[in-house]
Design a protein around this motif. Sequence first.
Motif, short mmCIF file in Angstrom:
data_model
loop_
_atom_site.label_atom_id
_atom_site.label_comp_id
_atom_site.label_asym_id
_atom_site.label_seq_id
_atom_site.Cartn_x
_atom_site.Cartn_y
_atom_site.Cartn_z
N ALA A 158 0.85 -1.20 0.00
CA ALA A 158 0.00 0.00 0.00
C ALA A 158 0.88 1.24 0.00
N ASP A 159 0.31 2.34 -0.46
CA ASP A 159 0.97 3.64 -0.36
C ASP A 159 0.41 4.35 0.87
N LEU A 160 1.26 4.54 1.88
CA LEU A 160 0.81 5.11 3.15
C LEU A 160 0.94 6.62 3.12
N PRO A 161 -0.14 7.34 3.43
CA PRO A 161 -0.02 8.80 3.53
C PRO A 161 0.74 9.18 4.80
N LEU A 162 1.56 10.20 4.69
CA LEU A 162 2.25 10.72 5.87
C LEU A 162 1.37 11.78 6.53
N THR A 163 1.18 11.67 7.82
CA THR A 163 0.32 12.58 8.57
C THR A 163 1.17 13.48 9.46
N TRP A 164 0.97 14.78 9.34
CA TRP A 164 1.66 15.72 10.22
C TRP A 164 1.07 15.62 11.63
N ILE A 165 1.92 15.64 12.64
CA ILE A 165 1.46 15.67 14.03
C ILE A 165 2.25 16.72 14.80
N GLY A 166 1.60 17.26 15.84
CA GLY A 166 2.22 18.27 16.68
C GLY A 166 1.72 18.14 18.11
N PRO A 167 2.16 19.03 18.99
CA PRO A 167 1.74 18.96 20.40
C PRO A 167 0.27 19.32 20.54
N ASP A 169 -1.11 20.50 23.42
CA ASP A 169 -1.36 21.49 24.47
C ASP A 169 -0.93 22.91 24.10
N ARG A 170 -0.52 23.11 22.85
CA ARG A 170 -0.07 24.44 22.44
C ARG A 170 -0.12 24.54 20.92
N ALA A 171 0.04 25.76 20.43
CA ALA A 171 0.12 25.95 18.98
C ALA A 171 1.45 25.38 18.50
N PRO A 172 1.43 24.51 17.50
CA PRO A 172 2.69 23.90 17.05
C PRO A 172 3.60 24.91 16.37
N GLU A 173 4.89 24.74 16.56
CA GLU A 173 5.88 25.56 15.87
C GLU A 173 6.17 24.87 14.54
N THR A 174 5.43 25.25 13.52
CA THR A 174 5.46 24.52 12.26
C THR A 174 6.78 24.68 11.49
N LEU A 211 11.08 10.35 19.34
CA LEU A 211 10.47 11.27 18.37
C LEU A 211 9.20 11.88 18.95
N LEU A 212 8.32 11.05 19.49
CA LEU A 212 7.06 11.54 20.03
C LEU A 212 7.30 12.45 21.24
N THR A 213 8.27 12.07 22.07
CA THR A 213 8.60 12.89 23.25
C THR A 213 9.12 14.26 22.82
N ALA A 214 9.95 14.28 21.77
CA ALA A 214 10.51 15.55 21.30
C ALA A 214 9.41 16.47 20.77
N VAL A 215 8.42 15.91 20.09
CA VAL A 215 7.31 16.73 19.60
C VAL A 215 6.55 17.34 20.78
N ARG A 216 6.29 16.52 21.80
CA ARG A 216 5.56 17.03 22.97
C ARG A 216 6.33 18.13 23.69
N THR A 217 7.63 17.94 23.86
CA THR A 217 8.40 18.85 24.72
C THR A 217 8.92 20.09 24.00
N THR A 218 9.19 19.98 22.70
CA THR A 218 9.75 21.13 21.99
C THR A 218 8.70 21.97 21.29
N LEU A 234 -0.45 14.56 21.83
CA LEU A 234 -0.21 14.80 20.42
C LEU A 234 -1.54 14.95 19.68
N ARG A 235 -1.51 15.67 18.56
CA ARG A 235 -2.70 15.78 17.72
C ARG A 235 -2.29 15.85 16.26
N ARG A 236 -3.20 15.44 15.41
CA ARG A 236 -2.96 15.53 13.97
C ARG A 236 -3.09 16.99 13.50
N LEU A 237 -2.30 17.34 12.52
CA LEU A 237 -2.32 18.69 11.96
C LEU A 237 -2.79 18.58 10.51
#
Length: 276
Positions: A158-167, A169-174, A211-218, A234-237
């Motif tokens: 299958a071709d898997l779509p890549l999903t953006w995720i961010g923290p 509890d705050r606005a993500p630093e995109t 990786l997931l911890t870094a997204v949450r903390t940074t 974490l949440r999907r963007l």
Amino acid sequence: MATLDITCLRSLVTVASFGGVRRAADSLHLSQAAVSGHLRRLESELGFPIVARQGRSIAFTSRGEDVLREAYRLLGEHDIALSRLLGPETGDLVVVSTEHTTEPELRAVARVLSRDYPDRSIRFRFHRSARVRESVHDRSADVALGFGDLGHGTTHIADLPLTWIGPADRAPETGKLITFTAPCAIRERILTSAAASGRHLARECIDLISLLTAVRTTGGITALPQVPDREPGLRRLDTLPPLPTIPLSLATSRRLAAGTRDAIASALQETWCAHL
């Protein structure tokens, strides 16, 4: 002198691959208490903490990330040595997969193998994609699941779509990107997109938990092909530009019958379609 138990190291790597103790225990067919015990045994042998609780999830300490790097290397050498010493015709069937393969997909593989080879045990190993490709080349795996071309006999699933995720509890630093260390097909797609959008690489991580911890903390962002369900913090963007898909591929050794290979491919494709 401290010693590193291979079983404990395998539990450690599986926890990192699945992003938690419960999912790792399910994959290894062990209790959560057994997997937690393996982590504590490593900490006792080494004399420092490897993991730390973060709400309902866990994160690796700085020294724990060092242990994990060594665990990947030691397990790889251990498995290669066993293959050289015992040859390919051992009693167990070996499934080598990237850490992004989901539990339903692994269960689908296990069901087919158990049906076709009821007298043989199944062992799962988790490595980065580059090592998955090597396992196909050196014939140390009976089933390999990874991204892209896995060598001779690669079957596209299958071709898997890549999903953006961010923290959550705050606005993500995109503009701040968190990726896996190279080589990594996901990283390549993220950085190719970043070059055109002005984003920069802020941190590299060796495993899924880091990786997931870094997204949450940074507060930065990353992209994954299959986002862990209900991952806390974490949440999907959905507003960011889409990334190219990434191909999920299957390869099997000549030790498996062609009918088994085809059945595994069909089971994986059905599993993927069921979760669309």
